[in-house]
Design an enzyme around this catalytic site. Structure first.
Site, PDB file in Angstrom:
ATOM      1  N   THR A   1       0.876  -1.161   0.000  1.00 47.15           N
ATOM      2  CA  THR A   1       0.000   0.000   0.000  1.00 47.15           C
ATOM      3  C   THR A   1       0.916   1.214   0.000  1.00 47.15           C
ATOM      4  O   THR A   1       2.110   1.078   0.207  1.00 47.15           O
ATOM      5  CB  THR A   1      -0.860  -0.127   1.274  1.00 47.15           C
ATOM      6  OG1 THR A   1      -1.579  -1.347   1.161  1.00 47.15           O
ATOM      7  CG2 THR A   1      -1.776   1.024   1.526  1.00 47.15           C
TER       8      THR A   1
ATOM      9  N   SER B   1     -10.305  -3.273   5.487  1.00 48.04           N
ATOM     10  CA  SER B   1      -8.956  -2.731   5.296  1.00 48.04           C
ATOM     11  C   SER B   1      -8.352  -2.344   6.643  1.00 48.04           C
ATOM     12  O   SER B   1      -9.053  -2.259   7.653  1.00 48.04           O
ATOM     13  CB  SER B   1      -9.054  -1.497   4.401  1.00 48.04           C
ATOM     14  OG  SER B   1      -7.818  -0.831   4.338  1.00 48.04           O
TER      15      SER B   1
HETATM   16  N1  GLY Z   1      -4.699  -4.257   1.532  1.00 43.76           N
HETATM   17  C1  GLY Z   1      -4.296  -3.786   2.792  1.00 43.76           C
HETATM   18  C2  GLY Z   1      -5.373  -3.086   3.528  1.00 43.76           C
HETATM   19  O1  GLY Z   1      -6.263  -2.535   2.923  1.00 43.76           O
HETATM   20  O2  GLY Z   1      -5.365  -3.103   4.726  1.00 43.76           O
END
Ligand code: GLY
Length: 565
Positions: free
Chosen positions: A373, A444
């Site tokens: 991310t 998330s």
């Molecule tokens: N894909 C990592 C999150 O959204 O926490």
């Protein structure tokens, strides 16, 4: 990387007994705004937009599109993200452009006939791809709160994709490591390798298909992505590879405006992302549990401070597994979870001298009524602030480029709970609240956060890092508010992490002194493990407001840049 002439270096020295090998990290200072991201080229795009008179929202949208070009490991068109905005007049809003499960998704789609999770189906296959949200979200944000045209803010990204840019050492190494995974996808290899061989530092990465996709979005807006050629190519890729996304999924996708989740911590206001991210709720829950304790007196990195924070994390992550999911599909008890009285009750069994066992910590209950991310931070001279975290999920997502589009596809479906109490790629557990359902958004941990005091922004922060996003954000905030650190030290200081299950404390190399580790072991903490992956925990590109202007800090664990307009 080149700071603009108005920016000058600020705060050079960080002396800490925990990180003797660190090169002195630097924050930059600016008088007219600040942009901090993982990619120097993308930060330059944002700073240029501010210099042209755009506001922080224009800068965030332009930078978001640029990150899809210059930092393809996490920046994206075919992924999703969350943006928390505080306008200069104090208005707070959040845009949720998280991916959704396709209409054809089913609860047990990643299980074999015996009910076991099929390895890698939710991470490295066409079935891993959620319906992308980034383009709809960024355009929605621009339309409502930006001041510049779509053509203007998309121009730099389009140019960077078409003309290309020199690959730096970081990207060259990163891409080389991805080649074995990408090798079964010719469209990915055509871009992210040089005729099947790794790109080298200094080679120019031109992304012609991506430039054409960006051009379609520039010309047609949302329809340049969710309809017409881009959509057709994306759906064709799904059909060829056995994925589920159909034209109807793209037609139906919409980003959602949500009320940010808010709390207070020692006279500061915390403004963060509500579900379907668990980030804001857990951050506020953690701060509520810690507020009664004097972390400043305990001291940064002390066994006492780490013990308190780990015990809070253990309880909050247990609640995450049970209660957090997409609020449009599951009744997430947000108000209860961020209530200060709930935090007091949740922490009532805390023992100052003894670790609890994760197996003894059950999720809290309420009365019936009721891992790549990237994070970027922005502020403009008027005081509009934006915290933006965006992702493809794992590094380079599914590794699949939708043929003809230049876009890497996310593998966000792994953030659902494929099976109750079975860990995902980040070791996170989940249950009913985060079970797969068509149109549902996967839970998330992204925690884009703005901290304000006395009606003014103090700090804009957040991080990548899967499950470690929340604890990284927590530590930056605690470093600033409790330990009185300047931005350089708050971002650079070593980090640790606990997430209930597995019952382990991971810490950055040299992040906890041997004395601290010894005391924590004596208190019964288990699994104290130096973090062995990548360059450290998190990447908290942050911005802070100073009496004289703005400080920006790209996390020194990784290349990136903070730039002033
Ligand atoms: N894909 C990592 C999150 O959204 O926490």
């Amino acid at each position: 990387m080149k700071a603009t002439c108005k920016a000058h270096l600020f705060v050079l020295i960080l002396i800490t007994s925990f990180r003797a090998e660190a090169i002195a990290p630097e924050a930059v200072f600016g008088e007219s705004g600040m942009v901090a991201t993982r990619s120097a080229l993308a930060s330059q795009v944002g700073a240029d937009i501010l210099a042209k008179g755009g506001n922080a929202i224009d800068a965030a949208v332009a930078t978001g599109f640029a990150l899809a070009v210059t930092y393809p490991s996490a920046g994206n068109l075919a992924g999703g993200g969350f943006m928390v905005i505080r306008l200069a007049d104090g208005t707070i809003i959040a845009n949720d452009h998280r991916e959704r499960a396709p209409l054809a998704a089913t609860r047990n789609m990643y299980l074999d006939k015996d009910g076991n999770v099929v390895p890698e189906l939710s991470t490295h296959s066409h079935l891993a791809v959620g319906v992308p949200g980034t383009v709809d979200g960024l355009l929605d944000v621009l339309e409502k709160y930006g001041t510049m045209s779509r053509r203007e803010v998309l121009a730099p990204a389009t140019l960077l994709a078409r003309r290309g840019f020199p690959i730096d050492l970081d990207m060259a190494r990163d891409l080389e490591a991805q080649l074995p995974r990408m090798s079964k996808y010719p469209a990915s290899m055509a871009i992210f390798s040089h005729d099947g061989k790794p790109w080298k530092r200094g080679d120019v990465l031109r992304q012609k298909d991506l430039a054409a996709t960006l051009e379609r979005i520039r010309a047609k807006g949302r329809d340049g992505f969710y309809k017409g050629q881009t959509a057709e190519l994306l759906v064709a890729e799904m059909q060829a590879g056995g994925g589920l996304i159909a034209q109807q999924d793209l037609d139906e996708y919409q980003s959602v405006w949500r009320e940010p989740v808010t709390g207070t911590y020692r006279d500061h206001q915390i403004i963060s992302m509500p579900p379907p991210s668990s980030g804001g709720v857990l951050l506020i829950q953690l701060l509520n549990m810690l507020e009664p304790y004097d972390l400043k007196a305990m001291g940064f990195g002390s066994a006492d401070a780490v013990h308190h924070m780990v015990e809070a994390e253990r309880r909050a992550y247990a609640d995450r597994a049970e209660h957090l999911g997409d609020p449009d599909f599951f009744p997430v008890p947000i108000t209860k979870l961020i209530d200060k009285n709930y935090a007091l009750a949740r922490f009532a069994d805390f023992a100052p001298d003894k670790s609890s066992r994760s197996t003894d910590i059950r999720p809290g209950s309420f009365p019936a009524e009721s891992p790549d991310t990237t994070h970027a931070s922005f502020i403009d001279k008027a005081g509009n602030a934006v915290a933006y975290t965006t992702t493809l999920n794992l590094s380079y997502g599914s590794k699949i480029v939708a043929s003809g589009t230049g876009m890497l596809l996310n593998n966000e479906m792994d953030d659902f709970s494929a099976k109750p109490d079975t860990p995902n790629a980040y070791g996170l557990l989940g249950r009913e609240a985060n079970a797969i359902q068509p149109r549902k958004r996967m839970l998330s941990s992204m925690t884009p956060t703005i901290v304000a005091k006395d009606g003014k922004v103090v700090l804009v922060t957040g991080s990548p890092g899967g499950s470690t996003i929340i604890t990284t954000t927590l530590q930056v905030i605690v470093n600033v508010i409790d330990h009185g650190m300047d931005l350089s030290a708050a971002v650079a200081s070593p980090r640790f992490h606990h997430q209930w299950q597995p019952d382990a404390i991971i810490f950055e190399k040299n992040g906890l002194s041997p004395d601290t580790v010894k005391v924590l072991n004596q208190r019964g903490h288990q699994g104290l493990t130096p973090w062995a992956y990548g360059r450290g925990i998190g990447d908290a590109n942050s911005v802070m407001v100073l009496p004289e202007g703005f400080a920006g800090m790209a996390d020194p664990r990784n290349p990136g840049a903070a730039l002033a307009p």
